[in-house]
Design a protein around this motif. Structure first.
Motif, PDB file in Angstrom:
ATOM      1  N   VAL A  84       6.011  69.377  25.951  1.00 18.14           N
ATOM      2  CA  VAL A  84       7.277  69.291  25.218  1.00 18.14           C
ATOM      3  C   VAL A  84       7.197  68.264  24.090  1.00 18.14           C
ATOM      4  N   THR A  85       6.495  67.168  24.334  1.00 17.74           N
ATOM      5  CA  THR A  85       6.476  66.070  23.368  1.00 17.74           C
ATOM      6  C   THR A  85       5.290  66.117  22.406  1.00 17.74           C
ATOM      7  N   LYS A  97       1.897  71.804  14.509  1.00 21.81           N
ATOM      8  CA  LYS A  97       2.648  71.570  15.748  1.00 21.81           C
ATOM      9  C   LYS A  97       2.373  70.195  16.359  1.00 21.81           C
ATOM     10  N   SER A  98       1.203  69.657  16.134  1.00 19.63           N
ATOM     11  CA  SER A  98       0.864  68.357  16.707  1.00 19.63           C
ATOM     12  C   SER A  98       1.246  67.188  15.799  1.00 19.63           C
ATOM     13  N   ASP A  99       1.667  67.464  14.576  1.00 20.03           N
ATOM     14  CA  ASP A  99       1.982  66.388  13.633  1.00 20.03           C
ATOM     15  C   ASP A  99       3.128  65.481  14.085  1.00 20.03           C
ATOM     16  N   PRO A 100       4.244  66.024  14.594  1.00 22.36           N
ATOM     17  CA  PRO A 100       5.323  65.112  15.017  1.00 22.36           C
ATOM     18  C   PRO A 100       4.872  64.111  16.077  1.00 22.36           C
ATOM     19  N   GLY A 101       4.112  64.582  17.057  1.00 28.01           N
ATOM     20  CA  GLY A 101       3.629  63.664  18.088  1.00 28.01           C
ATOM     21  C   GLY A 101       2.732  62.573  17.545  1.00 28.01           C
ATOM     22  N   GLY A 219      18.536  62.862  25.121  1.00 29.43           N
ATOM     23  CA  GLY A 219      17.367  62.624  25.943  1.00 29.43           C
ATOM     24  C   GLY A 219      16.780  63.899  26.499  1.00 29.43           C
ATOM     25  N   LEU A 220      15.636  63.746  27.152  1.00 33.24           N
ATOM     26  CA  LEU A 220      15.018  64.825  27.911  1.00 33.24           C
ATOM     27  C   LEU A 220      14.205  64.209  29.043  1.00 33.24           C
ATOM     28  N   TYR A 221      14.050  64.943  30.103  1.00 31.85           N
ATOM     29  CA  TYR A 221      13.337  64.453  31.279  1.00 31.85           C
ATOM     30  C   TYR A 221      13.880  63.110  31.774  1.00 31.85           C
ATOM     31  N   GLY A 222      15.197  62.919  31.696  1.00 35.26           N
ATOM     32  CA  GLY A 222      15.803  61.711  32.233  1.00 35.26           C
ATOM     33  C   GLY A 222      15.573  60.460  31.425  1.00 35.26           C
ATOM     34  N   GLU A 223      15.074  60.606  30.201  1.00 33.85           N
ATOM     35  CA  GLU A 223      14.811  59.470  29.320  1.00 33.85           C
ATOM     36  C   GLU A 223      15.370  59.754  27.932  1.00 33.85           C
ATOM     37  N   VAL A 224      15.471  58.709  27.114  1.00 32.39           N
ATOM     38  CA  VAL A 224      15.915  58.896  25.732  1.00 32.39           C
ATOM     39  C   VAL A 224      14.934  59.817  25.011  1.00 32.39           C
ATOM     40  N   LEU A 225      15.416  60.480  23.979  1.00 30.85           N
ATOM     41  CA  LEU A 225      14.572  61.395  23.223  1.00 30.85           C
ATOM     42  C   LEU A 225      13.364  60.682  22.624  1.00 30.85           C
ATOM     43  N   PRO A 226      12.184  61.254  22.743  1.00 32.35           N
ATOM     44  CA  PRO A 226      11.047  60.759  21.958  1.00 32.35           C
ATOM     45  C   PRO A 226      11.295  61.026  20.474  1.00 32.35           C
ATOM     46  N   ASN A 227      10.731  60.209  19.625  1.00 32.11           N
ATOM     47  CA  ASN A 227      10.903  60.415  18.182  1.00 32.11           C
ATOM     48  C   ASN A 227      10.523  61.829  17.759  1.00 32.11           C
ATOM     49  N   ALA A 228       9.443  62.340  18.306  1.00 33.86           N
ATOM     50  CA  ALA A 228       8.939  63.651  17.901  1.00 33.86           C
ATOM     51  C   ALA A 228       9.887  64.786  18.238  1.00 33.86           C
TER      52      ALA A 228
END
Length: 329
Positions: A84-85, A97-101, A219-228
């Protein structure tokens, strides 16, 4: 204007059954051995789906209660956090597709404000922490379907966009909601590229935005959203293709006329304003009848059939009653 072909994706770790998954199946076998099927089976299925969404402990926790909104929790296996991230579209950080990460670590999510503008009785500028406290957080497990033909199942954390809309009191002239993404060349290295007209703009009809499934996600997976994935706040509209769900939102505008969204400007024959997931309306350059679920990339893995409205037809189909969905695509 550049269009990139999907290069495919494979992560061996996503094929590994998580511990919660096999332990859950072991519990199920015990239940069946004791004859406790039926209603108990449904309870186990719900518990197993949420067991798969255990937070990875990489970012600040953001828990949410299980949502009671109809259709807000699919029982399908969730896509791994790693997938997902690390595999998504966020063109402000690059078109691969891998650039945001790789690149989104430059995004600064504090301080952050979201301006509410246009046809509302209570325009305001809200700090991200004010937005976080506006309504109780819920966890919703939504399918996400990309126009390029791949899909995921993601446990989001947030609340219905309608909760915000009701508080700012739209006027009778507000027919659409427009979302504007941050466009900061200092922290978003591909802002200014010619691939799109910046800032990134998306929009919904008012009744779509007010639908309980339309989510303001933090958020996702119980945590704040990752930047990506669109930190610190984004929209998630599960019955539409993924590009309709604007990321890193800085403005929400209530307007009378249909917003001219970024992909409509870039390719009006390929990306319509509505962009509902519809297996019967092909993209001009590929079929939308099937999809590739990320994490199911084995050599002999068949593609899935694309579901009308991404599987949310029972909840949202009435929004489009009488519309020609090939004309209003």
């Amino acid at each position: 204007m550049h269009f990139l072909k999907d290069r495919g994706f494979f992560l061996p770790s996503s094929e590994i059954t998580p511990r919660a998954g096999y332990e859950g199946r072991r519990d199920l076998l015990k239940l069946l051995a004791g004859g406790a099927a039926g209603a108990t089976l449904a309870t186990w299925a719900g518990r197993a789906a949420f067991a798969q969404a255990t937070r990875p402990g990489k970012l600040a926790a953001l828990p949410g209660a299980r949502s009671a909104v109809a259709g807000a929790v699919t029982m399908e296996k969730t896509t791994s956090y790693a997938d997902v991230t690390s595999y998504n579209n966020f063109y402000e950080f690059g078109t691969d597709k891998s650039d945001p990460g790789r690149n989104a670590h430059t995004l600064k999510t504090r301080p952050w404000t979201v301006a509410i503008e246009g046809e509302v009785k209570k325009p305001r500028v809200l700090d991200i922490d004010e937005l976080l406290k506006l309504s109780p957080m819920e966890e919703r497990v939504y399918r996400l379907r990309c126009v390029e033909g791949w899909s995921m199942v993601i446990p989001w954390v947030g609340y219905s966009l309608a909760e915000l809309i009701k508080r700012v009191e739209p006027t009778g002239n507000a027919k659409y909601v427009e979302f504007v993404t941050l466009a900061d060349a200092k922290t978003m290295p591909h802002v200014g590229s010619r691939v799109l007209d910046w800032p990134y703009v998306e929009g919904l009809r008012m009744d779509e935005a007010m639908h309980p499934l339309a989510l303001l996600a933090f958020g996702l997976y119980g945590e704040v959203l990752p930047n990506a994935n669109g930190a610190p706040v984004r929209a998630v509209v599960p019955w539409k293709y993924g590009f309709k769900s604007g990321k890193s939102i800085v403005k929400i505008r209530f307007v009378e006329k249909e917003p001219r969204t970024s992909w409509v400007k870039a390719g009006p024959q390929e990306y319509g304003f509505y962009s509902n997931v519809n297996p019967n309306v092909d993209h001009p350059r590929w079929s939308q009848a099937t999809e590739r679920r990320i994490g199911e990339d084995g050599l002999f893995q068949k593609k899935r059939a694309t579901l009308m409205f991404n599987g949310y037809e029972a909840q949202v189909g009435q929004l489009y009653a009488g519309m020609d969905l090939k004309k209003f695509f």
